[in-house]
Design an enzyme around this catalytic site. Sequence first.
Site, short mmCIF file in Angstrom:
data_model
loop_
_atom_site.label_atom_id
_atom_site.label_comp_id
_atom_site.label_asym_id
_atom_site.label_seq_id
_atom_site.Cartn_x
_atom_site.Cartn_y
_atom_site.Cartn_z
N CYS A 106 80.54 20.76 21.04
CA CYS A 106 80.36 20.12 19.73
C CYS A 106 81.73 19.78 19.15
O CYS A 106 82.65 20.62 19.16
CB CYS A 106 79.62 21.06 18.79
SG CYS A 106 79.50 20.37 17.12
N GLU A 136 80.75 30.80 22.49
CA GLU A 136 81.70 30.06 21.63
C GLU A 136 82.97 30.90 21.40
O GLU A 136 84.09 30.37 21.38
CB GLU A 136 81.05 29.69 20.29
CG GLU A 136 82.01 28.87 19.42
CD GLU A 136 81.42 28.51 18.05
OE1 GLU A 136 80.19 28.32 17.94
OE2 GLU A 136 82.21 28.43 17.09
N THR A 175 81.54 29.00 14.48
CA THR A 175 80.94 27.99 13.58
C THR A 175 79.56 28.38 13.04
O THR A 175 79.05 27.73 12.14
CB THR A 175 80.76 26.66 14.34
OG1 THR A 175 79.98 26.90 15.51
CG2 THR A 175 82.09 26.04 14.71
#
Length: 319
Positions: A106, A136, A175
């Site tokens: 992303c 992540e 995030t």
Amino acid sequence: MTDTPKPLPPLTIVLAGPRGFCAGVDRAIQIVERALDKFGAPVYVRHEIVHNKFVVDGLRAKGAVFVEELDQVPDEAPVIFSAHGVPKRVPDEAGRRGLTYLDATCPLVSKVHTEAERHHEAGRQIILIGHANHPEVIGTMGQVPDGAMLLVEDLEQAEAVQPADPENLAFVTQTTLSVDETAAIVAVLRRRFPALQGPRKEDICYATTNRQAAVRAMAAGVDAVLVLGAPNSSNSRRLVEVAKGAGCDRSILVQRAADIDWTSLDGVARLGVTAGASAPEVLVEEVIEAARARFAVTLEHATLTEETITFKLPRALSA
Ligand code: 0CM
Ligand code: SF4
């Protein structure tokens, strides 16, 4: 004589908005679909493209092969990196092997990678606020050499962390964290290390922020909340926590309608429904259909904000 069927009990389903797919998930799935069109099957994907079994099974049926590491990818096959991002060693290794690869990270995760690199180049040690072992977090930590980034998972660790030089310190975040918990962790770090550099608030993405705000607003006005999402989906799990924190103790994560224990919803007159950023809307529709078989359903929409953000595809696939 035939019995008249008993009328179904009433149930109001309140749909939180925004919910479900974000721009990064939409882009990542499109990358796999377009790569299958362009290269033909099989296309390899390193890690679940997004954390949703329904999405992954659908792509697998079209010819995607999901693996956890690059050494499971044959030399001649194209490979896609998942939306959660990868450590630098992964594209490096793909390049060394001459693999055709596409990066579905992303753009909002890539932005955090760039921030981390910038701090590292400026000689700052970095604190990453995030959850250990999440892909992540592994990807973000892997943007800088070992030891250049310290992981802080909670308030206790924020109080205990000992950076090498508090005057030369920065932070970045995962995030998909809880907005409120992260604000509390950042406050502790700023108190302990006044010279701390970093974003104004944190790096939590718009989709995570908006879905948490929507479920928080909805939770106080319903008797139970169902969050559609996978157990390994960080943003989805945070929605359950936020709903509970906002006063709805009966908040649960479900992967799809078939997993719902309807007896656990006895006495519920208003049922809130939301979905994590990796859960497709069809799974919400499935829940509504399953509810209609048991209740006289009235739908209500609780939409806090509209999202219009989209991300461009990589140039190699955008034509
Ligand atoms: O990071 P998380 O576990 O929430 O991933 P997901 O695949 O459920 O959601 C989309 C993303 C990203 C990055
Ligand atoms: Fe990107 Fe946020 Fe969606 Fe993750 S949840 S893919 S960071 S927009």
